[in-house]
Design a protein around this motif. Sequence first.
Motif, mmCIF file in Angstrom:
data_model
loop_
_atom_site.group_PDB
_atom_site.id
_atom_site.type_symbol
_atom_site.label_atom_id
_atom_site.label_comp_id
_atom_site.label_asym_id
_atom_site.label_seq_id
_atom_site.Cartn_x
_atom_site.Cartn_y
_atom_site.Cartn_z
ATOM 1 N N GLU A 14 -11.796 -1.397 -5.095
ATOM 2 C CA GLU A 14 -11.294 -0.305 -4.254
ATOM 3 C C GLU A 14 -10.131 -0.778 -3.369
ATOM 4 O O GLU A 14 -9.252 -1.519 -3.819
ATOM 5 C CB GLU A 14 -12.438 0.291 -3.427
ATOM 6 C CG GLU A 14 -13.596 0.769 -4.322
ATOM 7 C CD GLU A 14 -14.703 1.471 -3.564
ATOM 8 O OE1 GLU A 14 -14.419 2.265 -2.660
ATOM 9 O OE2 GLU A 14 -15.877 1.223 -3.902
ATOM 10 N N HIS B 1 -12.539 10.419 -9.413
ATOM 11 C CA HIS B 1 -13.007 11.044 -8.180
ATOM 12 C C HIS B 1 -12.191 12.301 -8.023
ATOM 13 O O HIS B 1 -10.956 12.225 -7.975
ATOM 14 C CB HIS B 1 -12.814 10.112 -6.979
ATOM 15 C CG HIS B 1 -13.422 8.735 -7.203
ATOM 16 N ND1 HIS B 1 -12.798 7.737 -7.897
ATOM 17 C CD2 HIS B 1 -14.632 8.216 -6.818
ATOM 18 C CE1 HIS B 1 -13.577 6.652 -7.929
ATOM 19 N NE2 HIS B 1 -14.685 6.917 -7.294
ATOM 20 N N ASP C 41 -19.044 10.988 -2.423
ATOM 21 C CA ASP C 41 -18.895 9.534 -2.509
ATOM 22 C C ASP C 41 -19.582 8.918 -1.286
ATOM 23 O O ASP C 41 -19.949 9.614 -0.343
ATOM 24 C CB ASP C 41 -17.398 9.157 -2.581
ATOM 25 C CG ASP C 41 -17.191 7.782 -3.213
ATOM 26 O OD1 ASP C 41 -18.160 6.987 -3.257
ATOM 27 O OD2 ASP C 41 -16.074 7.489 -3.653
ATOM 28 N N ARG D 52 -7.346 0.499 -7.511
ATOM 29 C CA ARG D 52 -8.302 0.959 -8.526
ATOM 30 C C ARG D 52 -7.637 1.236 -9.874
ATOM 31 O O ARG D 52 -8.198 1.980 -10.690
ATOM 32 C CB ARG D 52 -9.084 2.186 -8.021
ATOM 33 C CG ARG D 52 -9.755 1.953 -6.684
ATOM 34 C CD ARG D 52 -10.754 3.020 -6.287
ATOM 35 N NE ARG D 52 -12.034 2.840 -6.966
ATOM 36 C CZ ARG D 52 -13.173 3.443 -6.608
ATOM 37 N NH1 ARG D 52 -13.201 4.272 -5.577
ATOM 38 N NH2 ARG D 52 -14.288 3.242 -7.276
ATOM 39 N N ASP E 198 -23.442 2.228 -10.419
ATOM 40 C CA ASP E 198 -22.036 2.167 -10.843
ATOM 41 C C ASP E 198 -21.922 1.342 -12.119
ATOM 42 O O ASP E 198 -21.447 0.209 -12.101
ATOM 43 C CB ASP E 198 -21.169 1.540 -9.740
ATOM 44 C CG ASP E 198 -20.935 2.501 -8.598
ATOM 45 O OD1 ASP E 198 -20.212 3.484 -8.801
ATOM 46 O OD2 ASP E 198 -21.505 2.273 -7.510
HETATM 47 C C1 BGC Z 1 -16.780 4.357 -4.708
HETATM 48 C C2 BGC Z 1 -17.404 5.101 -5.858
HETATM 49 C C3 BGC Z 1 -18.772 4.554 -6.149
HETATM 50 C C4 BGC Z 1 -19.613 4.579 -4.885
HETATM 51 C C5 BGC Z 1 -21.028 4.084 -5.057
HETATM 52 C C6 BGC Z 1 -17.717 4.229 -3.531
HETATM 53 O O1 BGC Z 1 -17.193 3.396 -2.564
HETATM 54 O O2 BGC Z 1 -15.584 5.019 -4.313
HETATM 55 O O3 BGC Z 1 -16.569 5.018 -6.979
HETATM 56 O O4 BGC Z 1 -19.350 5.300 -7.171
HETATM 57 O O5 BGC Z 1 -18.981 3.785 -3.909
HETATM 58 O O6 BGC Z 1 -21.117 2.711 -5.106
#
Ligand code: BGC
Length: 606
Positions: A499, A225, A303, A191, A128
């Motif tokens: 998040e 997303h 995801d 977010r 990420d």
């Molecule tokens: C998030 C994504 C992220 C993924 C990997 C998820 O909880 O929604 O945006 O890329 O985790 O870490």
Amino acid sequence: MVISALGIAGLAAAAERAERGVAHPERWPKARSSGLVSAAGEQFINELLSQLTPAEKVGQIIMADIDSIAPEDLRSYPLGAVLAGGAVPPLGRDRIPAEWFDTTRAFHDVAREPRPKHIAIPILFAVDAVHGNNGVEGATIFPHNVGLGATADADLVRRIGEATAQEVRAVGMDWAFAPALSVPQDLRWGRIDESYAEDPKLVATLGAALVRGLQGGQVAATAKHFVGDGGTTGGIDQGDNAASEQQLIRSNAQGYVASIDAGVMSVMASYSSWQGVKMHANATLLTAVLKGRLGFQGAVVGDWDGHGQVPGCSNVSCPQAFNAGLDMFMAPEGWKEMFDNTLQQVQSGRISRARLNDAVRRVLRVKVALGLFDAARPWEGQVDLLGSAEHRALAREAVRRSLVLLKNRARVLPIRAGAHVLVTGDAADDIGRQCGGWTLGWEGREHDNRAFPLARSIYSGLRQALIAGGGSAELSADGRYQSAPDVAVVVFGEHPYAEGLGDLKDIDYPLNGGRDLALLQRLHASHIPIVAVFVSGRPRVVDEEIDVADAFVAAWLPGSEGEGVADVLIGDERGTARYAFTGRLPFAWPAAARHTRYQVGFGLHD
Ligand code: BGC
Ligand code: BGC
């Protein structure tokens, strides 16, 4: 049979329910994407495909997290990808660039080693990297997207993508889960910080620019997303987006068209639902719209255990999502059982060979397009690219372009370089606070400044600029001072989150007993001119704070280069600006009491 009026209404309601979450591709715009790989590349992929066993194919469509897999595991389970999830490292085993490079190399080496009766296929190592390669100590941390939205500068964002790609590639990583193309509709959503703006056009422009930058640096980008994550009811993370199809197309979908035009290699399915249907299982959107109408040629990745939220699925089994169009499961912990179950579903016909081949072809396209099959990879192992002077200068430029001036009474800003400045507020000397979530960990919480060896806090940047101009800075946590200041800079705001942990019931600030307001009021009572610097991932209702401050600056989450704030706040010896405020609000700033919105540039000449 006589159908009563009630019966007809009932039938109509049932028909409407059956239509919920069903998209109509012909209503969507078309993307102008050209293919991701050349004809020769497609030929290479076809040949590869014809040699792979079903188990090798199933491996390609599964991604595991490094906390649950060791490089040796790839010998028995030849997976397609490995991720360092949640912007690493909760286990803390890898921090510095050299350690990260060793880790990724260990995985890459096993994936590539020749073994009898096995076709060696390179893995994708994913991370990420949402504001720089933010999980690695010493990396350049760029402002979060909300700050880049304030710059509205696509070329700047493209250059940031390129610099990020170099820092990702340097430690042997290949795939970034960025950019977020969310078009948030509720400031309570956790977010907003990851989102560029509320204007879908700006999101589309900046998102496509990041895709160009990252992929120009040979790192696969991920448009995420898909789709509608920013429009959930009440701004609830992973919630339900109840928009009509037209509304969805006009808002949260816009960025995908632009990113596909820019050649984005992957798209991540959203945790959220659209009209009650989980996106991970929405065949009309994942397949008919995204791959059909929009012509997306790359891989749709799930995801983090997102497939497990589909009714009838679990974290270790979800043919429904795969059949709906998901090409790669993010099964961070349950990858082994996912592998066994999916292979069994292929053997039983629950998953068709054609669907499996399509998914594997898409994953291989990403690998070929990235040049993973080629021997030499640019920047690999050049760990001093992390936090290089050039990248940090770029981040500093981004910081100064992102600052938005909401108020400037009696032109207290810019501050004369020779002034004596009190620097206070609990975020003044806290690099973790100014970086926010997705920094050396998921929530980005509780990092002291030592975790950022090359970075500068906002205080440190101010101090440096003042000393250079013959002035001085006094740092004080509680606002008490030794010598009477000409002006006070008060830095305060949100604490890091990621998040859903950032979801709010209401956007009023603060809930911490009004400590920041009390500090501002104390300074005001002593007739000290006040410059308030608000560090946050989104606008909050700060009416009272704005009222009591003489100047108010929205600094967003600026990242590792705190000097960018001083560049704009501190003028020259005569107090003339060295850099003007150019940032514009990416989201309307709310005002609770008056029910008005602070307009872009509000108060500039007040
Ligand atoms: C998030 C994504 C992220 C993924 C990997 C998820 O909880 O929604 O945006 O890329 O985790 O870490
Ligand atoms: C992971 C994140 C993920 C989250 C989901 C965290 O532990 O690091 O990537 O999004 O869990 O619950």
